[in-house]
Scaffold this motif. Structure first.
Motif, PDB file in Angstrom:
ATOM      1  N   THR A   1       0.831  -1.197   0.000  1.00  0.00           N
ATOM      2  CA  THR A   1       0.000   0.000   0.000  1.00  0.00           C
ATOM      3  C   THR A   1       0.866   1.248   0.000  1.00  0.00           C
ATOM      4  OG1 THR A   1      -1.688  -1.217   1.224  1.00  0.00           O
ATOM      5  CG2 THR A   1      -1.905   1.167   1.177  1.00  0.00           C
ATOM      6  N   ARG A   2       1.979   1.214   0.725  1.00  0.00           N
ATOM      7  CA  ARG A   2       2.911   2.343   0.703  1.00  0.00           C
ATOM      8  C   ARG A   2       3.396   2.614  -0.720  1.00  0.00           C
ATOM      9  NH1 ARG A   2       4.872  -0.270   5.826  1.00  0.00           N
ATOM     10  NH2 ARG A   2       4.229   1.161   7.478  1.00  0.00           N
ATOM     11  N   MET A   3       3.553   1.540  -1.501  1.00  0.00           N
ATOM     12  CA  MET A   3       4.039   1.700  -2.865  1.00  0.00           C
ATOM     13  C   MET A   3       2.915   2.002  -3.859  1.00  0.00           C
ATOM     14  SD  MET A   3       7.325   1.491  -3.069  1.00  0.00           S
ATOM     15  CE  MET A   3       7.131   2.652  -1.690  1.00  0.00           C
ATOM     16  N   TYR A   4       1.929   1.132  -3.948  1.00  0.00           N
ATOM     17  CA  TYR A   4       0.931   1.239  -5.011  1.00  0.00           C
ATOM     18  C   TYR A   4       0.014   2.445  -4.841  1.00  0.00           C
ATOM     19  CZ  TYR A   4       2.263  -3.197  -7.079  1.00  0.00           C
ATOM     20  OH  TYR A   4       2.959  -4.193  -7.707  1.00  0.00           O
TER      21      TYR A   4
ATOM     22  N   LEU B   1       0.550  10.025  -1.661  1.00  0.00           N
ATOM     23  CA  LEU B   1      -0.241   9.706  -0.477  1.00  0.00           C
ATOM     24  C   LEU B   1       0.543   8.975   0.602  1.00  0.00           C
ATOM     25  CD1 LEU B   1      -3.538   8.469  -2.201  1.00  0.00           C
ATOM     26  CD2 LEU B   1      -3.123  10.702  -1.157  1.00  0.00           C
ATOM     27  N   ARG B   2       1.855   8.987   0.526  1.00  0.00           N
ATOM     28  CA  ARG B   2       2.635   8.203   1.487  1.00  0.00           C
ATOM     29  C   ARG B   2       2.330   8.613   2.929  1.00  0.00           C
ATOM     30  NH1 ARG B   2       7.639   5.554   2.392  1.00  0.00           N
ATOM     31  NH2 ARG B   2       7.438   4.870   4.555  1.00  0.00           N
ATOM     32  N   ARG B   3       2.225   9.906   3.184  1.00  0.00           N
ATOM     33  CA  ARG B   3       1.936  10.342   4.549  1.00  0.00           C
ATOM     34  C   ARG B   3       0.572   9.841   4.998  1.00  0.00           C
ATOM     35  NH1 ARG B   3       2.777  16.557   6.109  1.00  0.00           N
ATOM     36  NH2 ARG B   3       4.907  15.891   5.600  1.00  0.00           N
ATOM     37  N   ALA B   4      -0.410   9.905   4.109  1.00  0.00           N
ATOM     38  CA  ALA B   4      -1.755   9.424   4.441  1.00  0.00           C
ATOM     39  C   ALA B   4      -1.744   7.917   4.687  1.00  0.00           C
ATOM     40  CB  ALA B   4      -2.726   9.773   3.321  1.00  0.00           C
TER      41      ALA B   4
ATOM     42  N   LEU C   1      -2.828   6.397   8.333  1.00  0.00           N
ATOM     43  CA  LEU C   1      -3.939   5.450   8.444  1.00  0.00           C
ATOM     44  C   LEU C   1      -3.450   4.102   8.965  1.00  0.00           C
ATOM     45  CD1 LEU C   1      -6.960   5.396   7.975  1.00  0.00           C
ATOM     46  CD2 LEU C   1      -6.550   4.641   5.630  1.00  0.00           C
ATOM     47  N   HIS C   2      -2.259   3.706   8.536  1.00  0.00           N
ATOM     48  CA  HIS C   2      -1.682   2.447   9.025  1.00  0.00           C
ATOM     49  C   HIS C   2      -1.463   2.502  10.534  1.00  0.00           C
ATOM     50  CE1 HIS C   2       0.737  -1.235   8.961  1.00  0.00           C
ATOM     51  NE2 HIS C   2       1.582  -0.598   9.749  1.00  0.00           N
ATOM     52  N   ASP C   3      -0.904   3.607  11.005  1.00  0.00           N
ATOM     53  CA  ASP C   3      -0.641   3.734  12.439  1.00  0.00           C
ATOM     54  C   ASP C   3      -1.944   3.715  13.238  1.00  0.00           C
ATOM     55  OD1 ASP C   3       2.059   3.891  11.948  1.00  0.00           O
ATOM     56  OD2 ASP C   3       2.148   6.079  12.059  1.00  0.00           O
TER      57      ASP C   3
ATOM     58  N   ALA D   1      11.772   0.559  -8.230  1.00  0.00           N
ATOM     59  CA  ALA D   1      12.615   1.570  -7.585  1.00  0.00           C
ATOM     60  C   ALA D   1      12.068   1.925  -6.204  1.00  0.00           C
ATOM     61  CB  ALA D   1      12.689   2.819  -8.464  1.00  0.00           C
ATOM     62  N   GLY D   2      10.753   2.009  -6.102  1.00  0.00           N
ATOM     63  CA  GLY D   2      10.143   2.349  -4.826  1.00  0.00           C
ATOM     64  C   GLY D   2      10.350   1.278  -3.773  1.00  0.00           C
ATOM     65  N   PHE D   3      10.201   0.016  -4.157  1.00  0.00           N
ATOM     66  CA  PHE D   3      10.410  -1.070  -3.205  1.00  0.00           C
ATOM     67  C   PHE D   3      11.861  -1.116  -2.725  1.00  0.00           C
ATOM     68  CE2 PHE D   3       6.442  -3.368  -4.638  1.00  0.00           C
ATOM     69  CZ  PHE D   3       5.885  -3.475  -3.373  1.00  0.00           C
TER      70      PHE D   3
END
Length: 208
Positions: free
Chosen positions: A104-107, A115-118, A122-124, A171-173
């Motif tokens: 989810t962090r990637m896709y 949306l990485r911060r979001a 939400l994960h936390d 690259a993101g992973f």
């Protein structure tokens, strides 16, 4: 341990990288060694989460916005966590999960919007669990996409975004593996499955 008293292992990688095969092979190896293993997947892994899986992995690539996907994936993950992952860990089992929050962090967090911060917020709030070990199967994007498309299943919504997404995701992973270096083990997936499986098992034994 991140949760319970069992061991939580996740597999990550771009579509077609072979992570599902490697998750299965690791489960088979650990069961042969006498361990109790729960092999599961995301999205999915519980009845409710499997229903959400059909919503997010099928249909037109533009069916959902990245924001909507984030909410759907998080809802599926929460149900999966409550009904499958946490009970298994509490019983001392090894949980092997084909994808978890890093996907989810990637896709959604990287590829489908900024949306990485979001994603992390939400994960936390709703999940609060990370795997003890995340195995990243790293593979050439073109070869992985070819393999993924050859499966010819109904669940090809993300593969239909094409090679550009695959390259960005790889690259993101790899960047994520550097960010969480103590949790990740990067394995070269451009080899025979048996050779990859040997390295996966070695990585687990080194961390467990």
């Amino acid at each position: 341990m991140s949760a319970g008293k069992g061991l939580f292992v996740s597999f990550e990688g771009i579509d077609g990288s072979g992570k599902s095969t490697q998750a299965r092979l690791l489960a088979e190896a650990l069961r042969a060694d006498g361990r109790e293993v729960v092999l599961t997947r995301e999205p999915g892994g519980s009845p409710g989460a499997e229903e959400i899986r059909a919503l997010v992995l099928q249909g037109d690539p533009e069916r959902w916005s990245a924001e909507t996907e984030l909410l759907l994936f998080t809802a599926a993950r929460r149900d999966h966590l409550e009904r499958t992952i946490q009970p298994a860990l509490a019983c001392g089992a090894t949980v092997i999960c084909d994808r978890f929050a890093d996907s989810t962090r990637m896709y959604q967090g990287l590829s489908r919007g900024d949306l990485r911060r979001a994603v992390d917020t939400l994960h936390d709030l709703m999940i609060g669990v990370e795997p003890d070990l995340t195995i990243l199967i790293d593979m050439d994007p073109a070869a992985a996409l070819s393999r993924a498309k050859a499966r010819a299943t109904a669940e090809e919504r993300f593969e239909d975004f094409g090679i550009g997404l695959q390259e960005k995701m790889r690259a993101g992973f790899l960047a994520l593996a550097e960010e969480f270096a103590t949790r990740f083990a990067v394995i070269d997936g451009n080899r025979a499955p048996e050779a990859v499986a040997e390295d996966v098992l070695a990585a687990l034994k080194a961390r467990a």
